[in-house]
Design a protein around this motif. Structure first.
Motif, PDB file in Angstrom:
ATOM      1  N   THR A  60     -48.513 -11.973 -52.556  1.00  0.00           N
ATOM      2  CA  THR A  60     -48.405 -13.389 -52.225  1.00  0.00           C
ATOM      3  C   THR A  60     -46.927 -13.696 -52.026  1.00  0.00           C
ATOM      4  OG1 THR A  60     -50.328 -13.905 -53.590  1.00  0.00           O
ATOM      5  CG2 THR A  60     -48.916 -15.734 -52.960  1.00  0.00           C
ATOM      6  N   VAL A 110     -43.981 -16.780 -50.426  1.00  0.00           N
ATOM      7  CA  VAL A 110     -43.777 -18.179 -50.060  1.00  0.00           C
ATOM      8  C   VAL A 110     -42.804 -18.240 -48.900  1.00  0.00           C
ATOM      9  CG1 VAL A 110     -44.222 -19.040 -52.390  1.00  0.00           C
ATOM     10  CG2 VAL A 110     -41.883 -18.493 -51.711  1.00  0.00           C
ATOM     11  N   THR A 115     -43.354 -14.092 -54.436  1.00  0.00           N
ATOM     12  CA  THR A 115     -43.471 -15.114 -55.478  1.00  0.00           C
ATOM     13  C   THR A 115     -42.725 -14.734 -56.753  1.00  0.00           C
ATOM     14  OG1 THR A 115     -45.585 -14.146 -56.157  1.00  0.00           O
ATOM     15  CG2 THR A 115     -45.662 -16.023 -54.657  1.00  0.00           C
ATOM     16  N   LEU A 138     -47.645 -21.089 -49.382  1.00  0.00           N
ATOM     17  CA  LEU A 138     -48.066 -19.770 -49.863  1.00  0.00           C
ATOM     18  C   LEU A 138     -48.866 -19.049 -48.785  1.00  0.00           C
ATOM     19  CD1 LEU A 138     -49.309 -20.719 -53.445  1.00  0.00           C
ATOM     20  CD2 LEU A 138     -47.391 -19.231 -52.948  1.00  0.00           C
TER      21      LEU A 138
END
Length: 564
Positions: free
Chosen positions: A224, A226, A237, A404
Motif C-alpha cells: 500500500t 500513498v 505507507t 491510498l
C-alpha cells in the motif's frame, strides 16, 4: 534468420477454466495460457512461452544495466553461514531464510540477497581507489521461505531477481551511483511498458539510509502506498512521516480522574463519555526483545506494527499476553495510561505532541483520566511515526489529503552506506596512501515479478495482452482450419520470420477455428494475423490485440505492414 514456432510442435496446453487456487489475474492467466505450471507452493516451472517472456524482461534489464557501465557476474546461490553471521542477518532474516546443513554439519543458506558476498568479492579484487567506482550485478534465482506463498509468481519461494551493488570511496560517489540506477530503472520500466511510481521507502533488513521503491499500481498489489494529488509526494505507507508540532498546554485544566466502569476499549470509553475516539489516547503494550514497551496513538488510529518493527529493528517486537500482566500492578489491562507507568519505555506517535491533552487510562480498574497533558503529566521517551496511514492524512510536503493505492513492488534501491563495508573491513588505499572505507549501494529488480506485474496491468477480459518489447512473439498467425488456410498461414509465417520477426503460427490439426481464436486472445501476442475465409484470394485479416481493430489486407501488404 527465420524465427517461427509452430504450435503443433510447441509444448503448450491452454485451459478454459481458472485454476481453483488462483486469486489474482496474473496467476489465472499465466497458468491458463500455458506460460507457467506449479510444482509446489511458491515453486513454479517456466514453460516455453513463459521462458520467452522472462528472457525478454531479462534482456531489457541487462541492456540498461550494461548501459550505465555495470559489469555482470554470477555468484553462487548456495552460501556459507559465516558472512551472514558477520552482518547479523543470519538471525535478522528469521524464518524467511532457507537454512540447511551439508553432510559434515556445516551451515549454509540459499541466498535471498547477496550484499555480504559481493562485499567479500570486492574486498578480494579491489585494493586501491583506482579500482573504484565499480558497479557489479547478476541476474539469478533467489530464495525466500515465504509463510504463505500465493498469487502465483508474484510471491514465490524461488524467484528471478537482478541485484546490483555499487562501491565508491565517497558519499558523493554513492549518490552518483544511486542516481545512475534510478535513471536506469525508469528506462527499464518504460521499455517494459510498466506503469510505475517511485516512492520513498524504509530500508528494513537491508540497512542503510536513503531508500526508494518502484511500484506498479495494480489491484493485486500487496504493497500500500500513498500519493499526493497536489504535489509529487509519494511513499510506502511505512515511510510516511508526520511532523511533531508542540502546542500550548497551559489552557488545559488539571488532571481529573473519572469513574468509567466496564470501559476497557476505546469504543466503550468513547460511548460512555460521549466523546469522539480521537479525544482519547490508546496505549498498546508490546514486548521489545522481551521488555514491555507502551506505544501511544490517538484513540481513532491503529498502531502499524510493521512501522514499529522497522523503527526498532533489529529488535524483535511482539504483542504482550495475559501472562505479562502478572506481577505488574502498574499495568491494568484495558485501563493503561502513560502517567504513573513504572520502568516502562513510552513511545508515542508525533500526534501525541507536547501540550496536547487526552482522555486515557488511569492505571486503575474502571478508571480513566481526562486532561492528561503530554509533557506535563507524562513524558514521551521517543516520538515515532507508528500509526496506520489513512486516506486523507495530510501530505508531509504540502498538507493536501493523501490518497491510498495498491501496488506491486518491482524494484528497490538503497544507499547502504558502510554497514557491510564495516562488517568486512572493506578498505582501499586512498590517494594519500591511507585506508579509505568503501561505501555501498544495493539495487534490486524482481525480474519474474515484473512478468506478473505486466500481466496484471495489461490483461483484459480475453486474456494476456503483452507489450511488444517482451511478448513471446511479434505476430501470432492463425490458420482457420482448412488445408489451403494452413498452407497460406505457414507461408506467411515463413515470410515474416525471414524478415526478422518472431512468429507463433497456430497450425494445429483437429483444433476448431474458435478454439484457435480464443487461444490467440489468451496468449496475448500484440498482432494476430488470420488466414481465413479469403485465403483463396490471398487476403488475410490483421488484428491488433490491444485495440481489437481488424483489417483485411492482401498478404504482401500485411507482411509489409508488420515488417514496418
Amino acid at each position: 534468420m527465420a524465427q517461427v514456432q509452430r504450435m503443433s510442435r510447441l509444448m503448450v496446453k491452454t485451459l478454459r477454466d481458472d485454476p481453483a487456487d488462483a486469486e489474482t489475474l496474473s496467476h489465472k492467466l499465466l497458468v491458463r495460457a500455458g506460460y507457467v505450471r506449479r510444482n509446489a507452493a511458491g515453486i513454479w516451472s517456466w514453460l516455453p512461452l513463459g521462458k520467452r517472456v522472462l528472457e525478454n524482461v531479462t534482456r531489457v534489464v541487462r541492456e540498461e544495466m550494461d548501459a550505465i557501465g555495470a559489469q555482470e557476474v554470477l555468484l553462487p546461490a548456495l552460501l556459507p553461514k559465516e558472512p551472514y553471521e558477520a552482518t547479523g542477518r543470519w538471525e535478522e532474516y528469521g524464518a524467511e531464510l532457507f537454512r540447511l546443513k551439508d553432510r559434515k554439519g556445516a551451515d549454509y543458506l540459499l541466498g535471498p540477497t547477496h550484499e555480504e558476498i559481493f562485499t567479500q568479492l570486492v574486498k578480494d579484487q579491489c585494493t586501491s581507489y583506482k579500482d573504484l567506482p565499480v558497479i557489479l550485478y547478476q541476474i539469478q534465482t533467489k530464495y525466500r521461505d515465504e509463510a504463505r506463498p500465493r498469487s502465483g509468481i508474484l510471491r514465490g519461494r524461488e524467484f528471478q531477481m537482478k541485484d546490483s551493488y555499487s562501491f565508491d570511496t565517497t558519499d558523493e560517489g554513492l549518490a552518483e551511483s544511486y542516481a545512475l540506477h534510478r535513471e536506469a530503472y525508469v528506462r527499464i520500466f518504460e521499455r517494459l511498458g510498466l506503469e510505475h511510481k517511485i516512492v520513498s521507502a524504509v530500508s528494513g533488513a537491508m540497512g542503510g539510509s536513503a531508500s526508494e521503491e518502484f511500484l506498479a499500481p495494480a489491484a493485486a498489489g500487496e504493497d500500500t502506498f500513498v500519493y499526493c494529488p497536489s504535489c509529487d509526494y509519494a511513499a510506502n505507507t511505512e515511510a510516511v512521516t508526520f511532523a511533531l508540532a508542540p502546542v500550548d498546554g497551559d489552557a488545559h485544566g488539571p488532571l481529573e480522574e473519572l469513574d468509567t466502569p466496564d470501559t476497557p476499549t476505546i469504543e466503550t470509553l468513547a460511548d460512555h463519555l460521549g466523546v469522539p475516539a480521537s479525544a482519547t489516547l490508546k496505549n498498546l503494550l508490546v514486548k521489545v526483545d522481551g521488555e514491555i514497551v507502551a506505544v501511544g496513538v490517538p484513540g481513532d488510529r491503529e498502531v502499524d506494527l510493521g512501522k514499529l518493527g522497522d523503527h526498532l529493528a533489529p529488535a524483535v517486537v511482539e504483542l504482550v499476553t495475559a501472562e505479562d500482566f502478572v506481577g505488574r500492578p502498574d499495568l491494568v489491562r484495558g485501563y493503561v495510561g502513560p502517567q504513573g507507568l513504572e520502568k516502562v519505555r513510552y513511545i508515542a506517535d508525533p500526534r501525541i505532541a507536547p501540550g496536547t491533552a487526552w482522555i486515557t487510562g488511569a492505571n486503575k480498574e474502571g478508571k480513566h483520566a481526562k486532561n492528561v497533558v503530554a509533557g506535563r503529566d507524562f513524558e514521551v521517551d521517543d516520538h515515532l511515526d507508528v500509526v496506520v496511514v489513512e486516506d486523507g492524512d495530510p501530505c508531509p510536503s504540502c498538507g493536501t489529503g493523501l490518497k491510498l493505492d495498491r501496488a506491486i513492488e518491482i524494484g528497490h534501491i538503497f544507499q547502504l552506506g558502510r554497514k557491510y563495508a564495516d562488517a568486512f573491513q572493506l578498505d582501499v588505499l586512498g590517494q594519500n596512501g591511507k585506508p579509505v572505507r568503501v561505501t555501498m549501494g544495493s539495487y534490486g529488480i524482481g525480474v519474474s515479478r515484473a512478468v506478473a506485474a505486466l500481466a496484471e496491468q495489461t490483461a483484459d477480459e480475453q486474456g494476456l495482452c503483452w507489450p511488444a518489447e517482451i511478448a513471446p512473439a511479434d505476430v501470432h498467425v492463425v490458420a482457420a482450419g482448412k488445408a489451403l488456410q494452413t498452407e497460406l498461414a505457414l507461408d506467411v509465417a515463413r515470410q515474416l520470420g525471414e524478415a526478422g520477426l518472431r512468429v507463433l503460427v497456430d497450425d494445429r490439426a483437429g483444433v476448431s477455428p474458435g478454439v484457435k481464436f480464443t487461444d490467440a486472445e489468451l496468449i496475448g501476442v500484440p498482432k494476430i494475423l488470420v488466414a481465413g475465409r479469403r485465403s483463396a484470394d490471398g487476403v488475410v485479416e490483421l488484428k491488433d490485440r490491444r485495440t481489437g481493430e481488424r483489417e483485411e489486407l492482401p498478404v504482401a501488404e500485411a507482411v509489409a505492414r508488420l515488417r514496418g
